[in-house]
Design a protein around this motif. Structure first.
Motif, PDB file in Angstrom:
ATOM      1  N   LEU A   1      45.289 -63.783  21.230  1.00  0.00           N
ATOM      2  CA  LEU A   1      45.801 -63.392  19.916  1.00  0.00           C
ATOM      3  C   LEU A   1      44.672 -63.075  18.941  1.00  0.00           C
ATOM      4  O   LEU A   1      44.765 -62.121  18.155  1.00  0.00           O
ATOM      5  CB  LEU A   1      46.696 -64.495  19.353  1.00  0.00           C
ATOM      6  CG  LEU A   1      48.010 -64.714  20.098  1.00  0.00           C
ATOM      7  CD1 LEU A   1      48.733 -65.928  19.550  1.00  0.00           C
ATOM      8  CD2 LEU A   1      48.882 -63.486  20.026  1.00  0.00           C
ATOM      9  N   ILE A   2      43.603 -63.850  18.992  1.00  0.00           N
ATOM     10  CA  ILE A   2      42.456 -63.582  18.113  1.00  0.00           C
ATOM     11  C   ILE A   2      41.827 -62.236  18.470  1.00  0.00           C
ATOM     12  O   ILE A   2      41.489 -61.450  17.585  1.00  0.00           O
ATOM     13  CB  ILE A   2      41.432 -64.735  18.206  1.00  0.00           C
ATOM     14  CG1 ILE A   2      42.016 -65.993  17.562  1.00  0.00           C
ATOM     15  CG2 ILE A   2      40.116 -64.350  17.557  1.00  0.00           C
ATOM     16  CD1 ILE A   2      41.195 -67.243  17.781  1.00  0.00           C
ATOM     17  N   GLY A   3      41.690 -61.966  19.759  1.00  0.00           N
ATOM     18  CA  GLY A   3      41.139 -60.677  20.193  1.00  0.00           C
ATOM     19  C   GLY A   3      41.994 -59.509  19.746  1.00  0.00           C
ATOM     20  O   GLY A   3      41.481 -58.486  19.274  1.00  0.00           O
ATOM     21  N   LEU A   4      43.301 -59.642  19.877  1.00  0.00           N
ATOM     22  CA  LEU A   4      44.205 -58.578  19.427  1.00  0.00           C
ATOM     23  C   LEU A   4      44.094 -58.359  17.923  1.00  0.00           C
ATOM     24  O   LEU A   4      44.108 -57.217  17.451  1.00  0.00           O
ATOM     25  CB  LEU A   4      45.651 -58.916  19.793  1.00  0.00           C
ATOM     26  CG  LEU A   4      46.025 -58.738  21.255  1.00  0.00           C
ATOM     27  CD1 LEU A   4      47.414 -59.308  21.509  1.00  0.00           C
ATOM     28  CD2 LEU A   4      45.969 -57.276  21.645  1.00  0.00           C
ATOM     29  N   GLU A   5      43.982 -59.430  17.175  1.00  0.00           N
ATOM     30  CA  GLU A   5      43.855 -59.315  15.717  1.00  0.00           C
ATOM     31  C   GLU A   5      42.571 -58.584  15.347  1.00  0.00           C
ATOM     32  O   GLU A   5      42.562 -57.733  14.446  1.00  0.00           O
ATOM     33  CB  GLU A   5      43.874 -60.708  15.078  1.00  0.00           C
ATOM     34  CG  GLU A   5      43.947 -60.691  13.588  1.00  0.00           C
ATOM     35  CD  GLU A   5      45.247 -60.125  13.046  1.00  0.00           C
ATOM     36  OE1 GLU A   5      45.200 -59.513  11.955  1.00  0.00           O
ATOM     37  OE2 GLU A   5      46.284 -60.282  13.689  1.00  0.00           O
ATOM     38  N   ILE A   6      41.485 -58.868  16.056  1.00  0.00           N
ATOM     39  CA  ILE A   6      40.210 -58.193  15.787  1.00  0.00           C
ATOM     40  C   ILE A   6      40.321 -56.703  16.096  1.00  0.00           C
ATOM     41  O   ILE A   6      39.888 -55.859  15.298  1.00  0.00           O
ATOM     42  CB  ILE A   6      39.078 -58.851  16.600  1.00  0.00           C
ATOM     43  CG1 ILE A   6      38.784 -60.242  16.047  1.00  0.00           C
ATOM     44  CG2 ILE A   6      37.821 -57.987  16.605  1.00  0.00           C
ATOM     45  CD1 ILE A   6      37.876 -61.081  16.929  1.00  0.00           C
ATOM     46  N   VAL A   7      40.916 -56.364  17.237  1.00  0.00           N
ATOM     47  CA  VAL A   7      41.054 -54.950  17.618  1.00  0.00           C
ATOM     48  C   VAL A   7      41.944 -54.211  16.621  1.00  0.00           C
ATOM     49  O   VAL A   7      41.616 -53.095  16.199  1.00  0.00           O
ATOM     50  CB  VAL A   7      41.609 -54.840  19.049  1.00  0.00           C
ATOM     51  CG1 VAL A   7      42.027 -53.416  19.376  1.00  0.00           C
ATOM     52  CG2 VAL A   7      40.580 -55.334  20.055  1.00  0.00           C
ATOM     53  N   LEU A   8      43.044 -54.811  16.223  1.00  0.00           N
ATOM     54  CA  LEU A   8      43.952 -54.146  15.287  1.00  0.00           C
ATOM     55  C   LEU A   8      43.327 -54.020  13.894  1.00  0.00           C
ATOM     56  O   LEU A   8      43.560 -53.026  13.200  1.00  0.00           O
ATOM     57  CB  LEU A   8      45.282 -54.888  15.221  1.00  0.00           C
ATOM     58  CG  LEU A   8      46.112 -54.801  16.494  1.00  0.00           C
ATOM     59  CD1 LEU A   8      47.343 -55.691  16.389  1.00  0.00           C
ATOM     60  CD2 LEU A   8      46.513 -53.379  16.796  1.00  0.00           C
ATOM     61  N   SER A   9      42.532 -54.992  13.488  1.00  0.00           N
ATOM     62  CA  SER A   9      41.843 -54.892  12.201  1.00  0.00           C
ATOM     63  C   SER A   9      40.832 -53.757  12.220  1.00  0.00           C
ATOM     64  O   SER A   9      40.708 -52.998  11.246  1.00  0.00           O
ATOM     65  CB  SER A   9      41.135 -56.208  11.874  1.00  0.00           C
ATOM     66  OG  SER A   9      42.081 -57.233  11.694  1.00  0.00           O
TER      67      SER A   9
END
Length: 84
Positions: free
Chosen positions: A29-37
């Motif tokens: 989830l943290i990785g996805l948040e970084i990519v989407l940001s």
């Protein structure tokens, strides 16, 4: 062990399983948040770059940064079913 002791430990064992799942999913989830940001930042920069004036570019970036979280929360609210 008695049956009552075993049933008393069951919620603790289920909670331990849940924490293992959380520990596995949290980095994803943290990785996805970084990519989407990063994706949002790139899109905002592409939009702002089209503005002719540097001050207008700055306003476009600031407006995009302010409105993006609100847009996301409004979309989430619209997806939730309403109770009559």
């Amino acid at each position: 062990m008695e049956a009552s002791t075993s049933s008393a430990l069951t919620p603790l064992l289920h909670a331990a399983d849940a924490w293992q799942e959380v520990a596995l999913l949290l980095p994803v989830l943290i990785g996805l948040e970084i990519v989407l940001s990063a994706d949002n930042a790139i899109a905002l920069a592409a939009i702002a770059r089209k503005q002719p004036d540097p001050a207008a570019q700055q306003r476009a970036l600031n407006l995009g940064l302010v409105l993006t979280p609100h847009r996301t929360s409004l979309q989430d609210q619209q997806k939730q079913p309403r109770n009559p």
